[in-house]
Scaffold this motif. Structure first.
Motif, PDB file in Angstrom:
ATOM      1  N   LEU B 316       6.153  23.295  40.224  1.00  0.00           N
ATOM      2  CA  LEU B 316       7.016  22.883  41.340  1.00  0.00           C
ATOM      3  C   LEU B 316       8.413  23.476  41.202  1.00  0.00           C
ATOM      4  CD1 LEU B 316       7.527  21.231  43.863  1.00  0.00           C
ATOM      5  CD2 LEU B 316       7.946  19.231  42.403  1.00  0.00           C
ATOM      6  N   VAL B 317       8.966  23.402  39.998  1.00  0.00           N
ATOM      7  CA  VAL B 317      10.305  23.969  39.782  1.00  0.00           C
ATOM      8  C   VAL B 317      10.286  25.467  40.086  1.00  0.00           C
ATOM      9  CG1 VAL B 317      12.020  24.524  38.015  1.00  0.00           C
ATOM     10  CG2 VAL B 317      11.010  22.230  38.102  1.00  0.00           C
ATOM     11  N   TYR B 318       9.261  26.140  39.594  1.00  0.00           N
ATOM     12  CA  TYR B 318       9.177  27.585  39.825  1.00  0.00           C
ATOM     13  C   TYR B 318       9.052  27.894  41.320  1.00  0.00           C
ATOM     14  CZ  TYR B 318       7.872  32.455  38.989  1.00  0.00           C
ATOM     15  OH  TYR B 318       7.852  33.830  38.971  1.00  0.00           O
ATOM     16  N   ALA B 319       8.229  27.118  42.008  1.00  0.00           N
ATOM     17  CA  ALA B 319       7.986  27.381  43.433  1.00  0.00           C
ATOM     18  C   ALA B 319       9.243  27.181  44.277  1.00  0.00           C
ATOM     19  CB  ALA B 319       6.859  26.489  43.949  1.00  0.00           C
ATOM     20  N   LYS B 320      10.134  26.333  43.800  1.00  0.00           N
ATOM     21  CA  LYS B 320      11.396  26.142  44.529  1.00  0.00           C
ATOM     22  C   LYS B 320      12.439  27.205  44.183  1.00  0.00           C
ATOM     23  CE  LYS B 320      11.083  21.109  45.193  1.00  0.00           C
ATOM     24  NZ  LYS B 320      11.647  19.794  44.792  1.00  0.00           N
ATOM     25  N   ASP B 321      12.298  27.771  42.982  1.00  0.00           N
ATOM     26  CA  ASP B 321      13.287  28.751  42.505  1.00  0.00           C
ATOM     27  C   ASP B 321      12.940  30.188  42.899  1.00  0.00           C
ATOM     28  OD1 ASP B 321      14.787  26.884  41.274  1.00  0.00           O
ATOM     29  OD2 ASP B 321      14.285  27.469  39.208  1.00  0.00           O
ATOM     30  N   ARG B 322      11.688  30.523  42.771  1.00  0.00           N
ATOM     31  CA  ARG B 322      11.267  31.916  42.889  1.00  0.00           C
ATOM     32  C   ARG B 322      11.349  32.394  44.340  1.00  0.00           C
ATOM     33  NH1 ARG B 322      10.297  36.696  40.060  1.00  0.00           N
ATOM     34  NH2 ARG B 322       8.523  37.800  40.953  1.00  0.00           N
ATOM     35  N   LEU B 323      12.073  33.469  44.549  1.00  0.00           N
ATOM     36  CA  LEU B 323      12.230  34.024  45.895  1.00  0.00           C
ATOM     37  C   LEU B 323      11.270  35.190  46.060  1.00  0.00           C
ATOM     38  CD1 LEU B 323      16.154  34.162  45.983  1.00  0.00           C
ATOM     39  CD2 LEU B 323      14.670  32.287  46.748  1.00  0.00           C
ATOM     40  N   GLN B 324      10.443  35.143  47.100  1.00  0.00           N
ATOM     41  CA  GLN B 324       9.459  36.217  47.276  1.00  0.00           C
ATOM     42  C   GLN B 324       8.870  36.140  48.685  1.00  0.00           C
ATOM     43  OE1 GLN B 324       7.996  39.212  44.400  1.00  0.00           O
ATOM     44  NE2 GLN B 324       9.682  37.832  44.489  1.00  0.00           N
ATOM     45  N   MET B 325       9.050  37.166  49.455  1.00  0.00           N
ATOM     46  CA  MET B 325       8.552  37.251  50.829  1.00  0.00           C
ATOM     47  C   MET B 325       9.261  36.230  51.744  1.00  0.00           C
ATOM     48  SD  MET B 325       6.307  39.654  50.231  1.00  0.00           S
ATOM     49  CE  MET B 325       5.373  39.892  51.709  1.00  0.00           C
ATOM     50  N   ARG B 326       9.002  36.440  53.031  1.00  0.00           N
ATOM     51  CA  ARG B 326       9.512  35.514  54.032  1.00  0.00           C
ATOM     52  C   ARG B 326       8.386  34.611  54.523  1.00  0.00           C
ATOM     53  NH1 ARG B 326      14.771  34.915  53.464  1.00  0.00           N
ATOM     54  NH2 ARG B 326      15.910  36.895  53.526  1.00  0.00           N
ATOM     55  N   ALA B 338      15.027  36.650  49.824  1.00  0.00           N
ATOM     56  CA  ALA B 338      13.684  36.252  50.249  1.00  0.00           C
ATOM     57  C   ALA B 338      13.647  34.723  50.249  1.00  0.00           C
ATOM     58  CB  ALA B 338      12.635  36.827  49.311  1.00  0.00           C
ATOM     59  N   ASP B 339      12.570  34.170  50.761  1.00  0.00           N
ATOM     60  CA  ASP B 339      12.433  32.701  50.775  1.00  0.00           C
ATOM     61  C   ASP B 339      11.854  32.219  49.452  1.00  0.00           C
ATOM     62  OD1 ASP B 339      13.376  32.390  53.366  1.00  0.00           O
ATOM     63  OD2 ASP B 339      11.392  32.670  54.248  1.00  0.00           O
ATOM     64  N   PRO B 340      12.181  30.967  49.053  1.00  0.00           N
ATOM     65  CA  PRO B 340      11.482  30.391  47.891  1.00  0.00           C
ATOM     66  C   PRO B 340       9.999  30.281  48.235  1.00  0.00           C
ATOM     67  CG  PRO B 340      12.772  28.703  49.015  1.00  0.00           C
ATOM     68  CD  PRO B 340      13.138  30.015  49.638  1.00  0.00           C
ATOM     69  N   ILE B 341       9.151  30.518  47.246  1.00  0.00           N
ATOM     70  CA  ILE B 341       7.721  30.625  47.568  1.00  0.00           C
ATOM     71  C   ILE B 341       7.100  29.311  48.017  1.00  0.00           C
ATOM     72  CG2 ILE B 341       7.348  32.680  46.143  1.00  0.00           C
ATOM     73  CD1 ILE B 341       6.054  30.884  44.017  1.00  0.00           C
ATOM     74  N   ILE B 342       7.814  28.214  47.882  1.00  0.00           N
ATOM     75  CA  ILE B 342       7.257  26.945  48.355  1.00  0.00           C
ATOM     76  C   ILE B 342       7.134  26.911  49.881  1.00  0.00           C
ATOM     77  CG2 ILE B 342       9.420  25.617  48.549  1.00  0.00           C
ATOM     78  CD1 ILE B 342       7.887  23.257  47.212  1.00  0.00           C
ATOM     79  N   ARG B 349      -0.611  24.544  49.100  1.00  0.00           N
ATOM     80  CA  ARG B 349      -1.970  24.080  48.805  1.00  0.00           C
ATOM     81  C   ARG B 349      -2.157  23.932  47.299  1.00  0.00           C
ATOM     82  NH1 ARG B 349      -6.471  26.389  46.691  1.00  0.00           N
ATOM     83  NH2 ARG B 349      -5.477  28.430  46.641  1.00  0.00           N
ATOM     84  N   MET B 350      -1.669  24.923  46.536  1.00  0.00           N
ATOM     85  CA  MET B 350      -1.835  24.864  45.086  1.00  0.00           C
ATOM     86  C   MET B 350      -1.053  23.695  44.496  1.00  0.00           C
ATOM     87  SD  MET B 350      -2.179  28.842  43.887  1.00  0.00           S
ATOM     88  CE  MET B 350      -0.693  29.559  44.549  1.00  0.00           C
ATOM     89  N   LEU B 351       0.184  23.512  44.967  1.00  0.00           N
ATOM     90  CA  LEU B 351       1.007  22.417  44.447  1.00  0.00           C
ATOM     91  C   LEU B 351       0.432  21.056  44.819  1.00  0.00           C
ATOM     92  CD1 LEU B 351       4.571  23.832  45.255  1.00  0.00           C
ATOM     93  CD2 LEU B 351       3.553  23.592  42.969  1.00  0.00           C
ATOM     94  N   GLN B 415      -1.194  30.056  38.410  1.00  0.00           N
ATOM     95  CA  GLN B 415      -1.264  31.001  39.538  1.00  0.00           C
ATOM     96  C   GLN B 415       0.024  30.981  40.359  1.00  0.00           C
ATOM     97  OE1 GLN B 415      -4.036  32.866  39.700  1.00  0.00           O
ATOM     98  NE2 GLN B 415      -3.720  33.973  41.609  1.00  0.00           N
ATOM     99  N   VAL B 416       0.654  29.813  40.479  1.00  0.00           N
ATOM    100  CA  VAL B 416       1.924  29.731  41.209  1.00  0.00           C
ATOM    101  C   VAL B 416       2.958  30.674  40.584  1.00  0.00           C
ATOM    102  CG1 VAL B 416       3.899  28.210  41.696  1.00  0.00           C
ATOM    103  CG2 VAL B 416       1.562  27.389  42.096  1.00  0.00           C
ATOM    104  N   TYR B 417       2.884  30.835  39.265  1.00  0.00           N
ATOM    105  CA  TYR B 417       3.829  31.712  38.555  1.00  0.00           C
ATOM    106  C   TYR B 417       3.493  33.199  38.714  1.00  0.00           C
ATOM    107  CZ  TYR B 417       6.297  28.060  35.870  1.00  0.00           C
ATOM    108  OH  TYR B 417       7.078  27.001  35.494  1.00  0.00           O
ATOM    109  N   GLY B 418       2.374  33.523  39.357  1.00  0.00           N
ATOM    110  CA  GLY B 418       1.996  34.942  39.456  1.00  0.00           C
ATOM    111  C   GLY B 418       1.869  35.542  38.071  1.00  0.00           C
TER     112      GLY B 418
END
Lengths: 595, 595
Positions: B316-326, B338-342, B349-351, B415-418
């Protein structure tokens, strides 16, 4: 420490009996002389090399890993270098390469079979030549004649290896935000500066030179993905004789400690005004790189097939050897202390799942490789275009469906071993760890799913999907009237109908709300993956029925596995379809702060 | 290196708002004085210990592992010993133990909450005290008064730890074929000889003594499971003062190198005429050991909940921090690159899958612990018997369903962390490796499934299942008429009906062919697992609806997660029911030679 024997009988079944590749090759001018015997000899030799040379290095390579010796030097595990030398000496890198550059000119489907076996034997090792072949394909398609003359013969012979340098710490999926810069030197070359991460095979001691294909931005480049260019950046600059000369300022900064593929060096690559040359047109680097990315995605499919196969082979041996409990229906080996665990229904479920996924993957991926050959070499333009569409449509399925299945398959193989599966010495847990990366790299499986649903299916209003659908309906029309095929054709027709309806439904919803595509994509890909597998399992069942009377038990096993697939694995679609239809609402309505 | 904070709000929600444990405790004479504040204080303190002491040792413990120093000595990773001392000094081992032996006498549900947190923080570490607690329960139930006086105070205080020694190289699941021998010494003790493997916490440097509970055969024992006896075999023989005296001839021969839980020593234990004492009656050792095995199975459930929770927190922390794609629906953070991946539906779905599995597991497992307390301590005999039946029925589901879900959940977190998820330094891949053992040990998940379907459900003609069914139908009758509960009660009623029909169908088939039980068991357990989760998610939704008007966003999140569960996870049963119904035929008809 386990075993691996190339599954030559099944490979030949797929190539000759299912796909009839000899006849197909006759339609491709440059492969017209290829005959089945040649193919079989190549497979047999390759199988020996994989079993005898690569497989014995798999577990030791995992345990030892690569070492970073400071100052840019990476050492691969014991034996890797010698195995690579044998590989080069035997001419394997050249198998499917252009004869103009020293290649042997065999079709891609033969190369795919080679890669299946190399990956069964040693995925981490196979990634060194695998990346090289991708670099070869990219330069072959987009390099200038000068670059081709300089680099292709070296990549074809294997004395140099290749890499693809895309990812940076802040951008993996999102290449549009990459920062590496390329400044023209004024002499036709460029000075490239930046840091790349996760570069597989990025540095090692197997070859005299390493050819990096690097994405970077030109000074005047537009932002986003339309401002990315591709460069070739060699570790050693070729001198006038074309041999490795001056050391370039591209250097490995460290290697990663990973869950799996320990024996493949995953590198941080620092470029400090490194000298490089443009590949393809300025700002069209992604286009050029896509050749390599598509090759890599198919490569992940072959890695996944390879791991599924080798894990299955080992689980099967264990299931026949290990004595534990009695069969529920009464003792099967009363003379022993217990029955071999293969008598237990759930052990059989685990084994048959692996077998059905491996053999389904082999049929699908060899057929896909044949489509690539037809795309590249068929005499008829219409066929080439048709094949190109099928390859584009099915590449994300080949990457994601096969790698999901490989993770499930290797996990089931581990589970067959019980507690021993968790112990490193038995070798099964390595397959699970190695298989895990396949769901991530070369575009995560979620990205593959978006590529399939968003770009490949909805992007052309289902035109490419219809082309695959036509193959399915043609087969159904041909076989649907035959009583012995009912058990296979009926579920195939059913899943075909369901995919069609599901696609329409998502397409309609997506016009209202683009998040519906993202919400449905992953279960959609798994659903279409099963349509593809249903098609190939039905086709394999047809061939097996035609040959059942021969008495060869191979066909009996094939039919039994087909029946298992339809009874036990295809039903996954009952839930994937529901999940795909459930839509975006429950995903998107929850506020970020409420997670 | 990641983070962990005890999810106190949700734990309190489950204990107080969902289960109303204070009122329940009033019905148990020995817990009648327990109040909610005490529970909350215990949880808060335990949470601090777990976050501050155990969690910082998790990654380093994994990287360092245990070391076998030759000659039977095992060293745990740096910091483990000090953490264990703190644990003992704080009195945590005694939490749920009998005050007659120095315990604090709190109910099992408080102890379960402690174990959830310890497992989130450090599963490998938590296995040392976890096994001790199982040994305590076994001796408490079956030891002679002398053995209890000697061993229980030491296990309660934690100055000694315990193990369970069942497995031998040739027998894991199949204890009936074990070979370790026990010969009477003539003085009431026994000389025990044999080799045990896979002994978790079997040797270490945390405590001054280790109490092994060992299965072995007496000289005149009948063959099979009816000839197995249980012995207590201490590392150091207690002297007259009850302190560790002479070294016993039970010794660690080596430790395993494993996929995960590196910091827990998995030992080969050699017994060479080691001195031991009988626990329970001769030849009824499995009966005595089942106390410990059931405790261990519930323990695996808590391990699985713990890992699901901590992996989710980090993803969850990563999904809010990581910026990737719009976002597909347009930029959500236009000021950033970019947008946070959340923002992406599939990341959500994964979260949400992890969140729904963690919170469902918490509700189910705390409720199960409450049933254990009622079984042991309720004032009303009928309630005790009812609770005992529910615990027996649901233990295999708690072990297998939660560990399957934890493997899925930790994999999704990775997987959320890529690509970063695959890198050891980020800590996510350890959760996957640690979670993998939970599907194997204490009886593989296939064995749990056979226990559920064969023994617990069909074995009493569905009587125990009907008892759980009655809880479900009572809830449906109460809530089914309320419009706001339709969306939860309808799918609950539907899966309840389906489980009933499926059970009848398999029962009928099993009378014809016992292999039908083995063929259906694994998908049957997953189906019933979802019935259980549907029940708890519907109950949680009820509580959340009752409190929605308070404005506390916690309830809004709970409702959203419940909706996600019913929309996206429960549909798995569409395929598990089909797989369970598909029967034994396609598994059993293929000859062993044809695999």
């Amino acid at each position: 420490m386990g075993q691996y024997a190339a599954p030559l009988r099944d490979m030949q079944f797929v190539l000759h009996e299912l796909l009839n590749v000899e006849a197909e090759a006759k339609q491709m001018p440059k492969h017209a002389d290829l005959d089945a015997d040649t193919i079989n000899q190549v497979l047999e030799e390759a199988g020996k090399f994989c079993s005898e040379v690569l497989f014995p290095l798999n577990h030791s390579g995992d345990q030892e890993g690569c070492t970073y010796d400071g100052d840019g030097v990476v050492t691969t595990p014991k034996g890797f270098r010698q195995a690579y030398q044998q590989y080069v000496e035997a001419g394997w890198p050249a198998l499917a390469c252009d004869p103009s550059y020293g290649g042997q000119g065999l079709p891609q489907f033969v190369n795919n079979a080679l890669y299946e076996m190399m990956n069964s034997a040693n995925q981490a090792w196979a990634m060194y030549p695998g990346l090289s072949h991708g670099a070869y394909e990219c330069l072959h398609a987009h390099g200038t004649p000068e670059l081709q003359q300089t680099y292709l013969p070296k990549l074809v012979s294997g004395v140099w290896t290749g890499t693809m340098c895309l990812t940076e710490a802040h951008c993996g999926t999102d290449l549009g935000i990459l920062r590496t810069k390329a400044e023209p030197n004024g002499d036709g070359s460029y000075a490239i500066t930046g840091t790349k991460i996760f570069i597989s095979s990025g540095e090692h001691d197997l070859a005299e030179n390493i050819v990096h294909l690097v994405l970077a931005r030109l000074p005047d480049a537009p932002s986003g993905t339309k401002g990315i260019s591709l460069f070739v950046v060699p570790k050693f600059l070729p001198n006038e004789a074309g041999e490795p000369g001056q050391r370039n300022t591209v250097k490995c900064g460290s290697i990663e400690h990973k869950m799996g593929i320990h024996a493949n060096a995953t590198c941080v690559i620092n470029l400090d005004n490194a000298k490089g040359w443009l590949v393809g047109e300025p700002n069209k680097g992604l286009n050029a790189m896509f050749v390599m990315m598509n090759a890599a995605r198919l490569g992940v499919g072959m890695q996944s097939l390879g791991l599924t196969e080798v894990a299955y082979q080992n689980a099967l041996v264990y299931a026949k050897d290990r004595l534990q409990m009695r069969a529920l229906s009464g003792p099967k080996a009363p003379e022993k202390a217990a029955d071999p665990i293969i008598v237990h229904p759930d052990v059989r479920r685990m084994l048959l799942t692996q077998k059905a996924y491996a053999e389904g993957a082999r049929a699908f991926s060899y057929w896909a490789a044949l489509q690539i050959d037809k795309e590249l070499s068929h005499g008829d333009d219409a066929v080439r275009s048709e094949s190109a569409d099928l390859v584009a449509l099915l590449t994300p399925i080949l990457k994601a469906f096969l790698s999901d299945n490989a993770f499930e398959g290797t996990n089931l193989a581990l589970q067959v071993y019980g507690g021993h599966g968790f112990i490193a010495e038995w070798g099964m847990e390595q397959y699970v760890r190695d298989a895990r990366i396949n769901m991530i790299y070369e575009g995560t499986n979620a990205i593959q799913s978006l590529d399939l649903l968003g770009r490949k299916v909805l992007g052309d209003m289902g035109a490419k999907l219809k082309k695959f659908g036509k193959l399915v309906t043609d087969f159904i029309e041909e076989e649907g009237v035959k009583p012995e095929m009912q058990e296979f054709v009926n579920p195939l027709a059913d899943i075909g109908d369901k995919v069609q309806k599901l696609t329409m439904e998502i397409g309609m919803k997506a016009m209202q709300n683009p998040d519906e595509v993202g919400a449905a994509a992953v279960p959609y890909l798994r659903t279409v993956g099963h349509l593809v597998f249903s098609y190939f399992w039905a086709r394999m069942a047809r061939v097996a029925l035609d040959n059942e009377a021969s008495g060869d038990p191979f066909y009996k096993a094939k039919l039994a596995t087909a029946r298992f697939y339809f009874a036990k694995l295809l039903p996954e679609t009952a839930s994937t379809i529901r999940a795909a239809r459930a839509g975006a609402k429950t995903l998107m309505e929850i506020d970020e702060a409420l997670f």
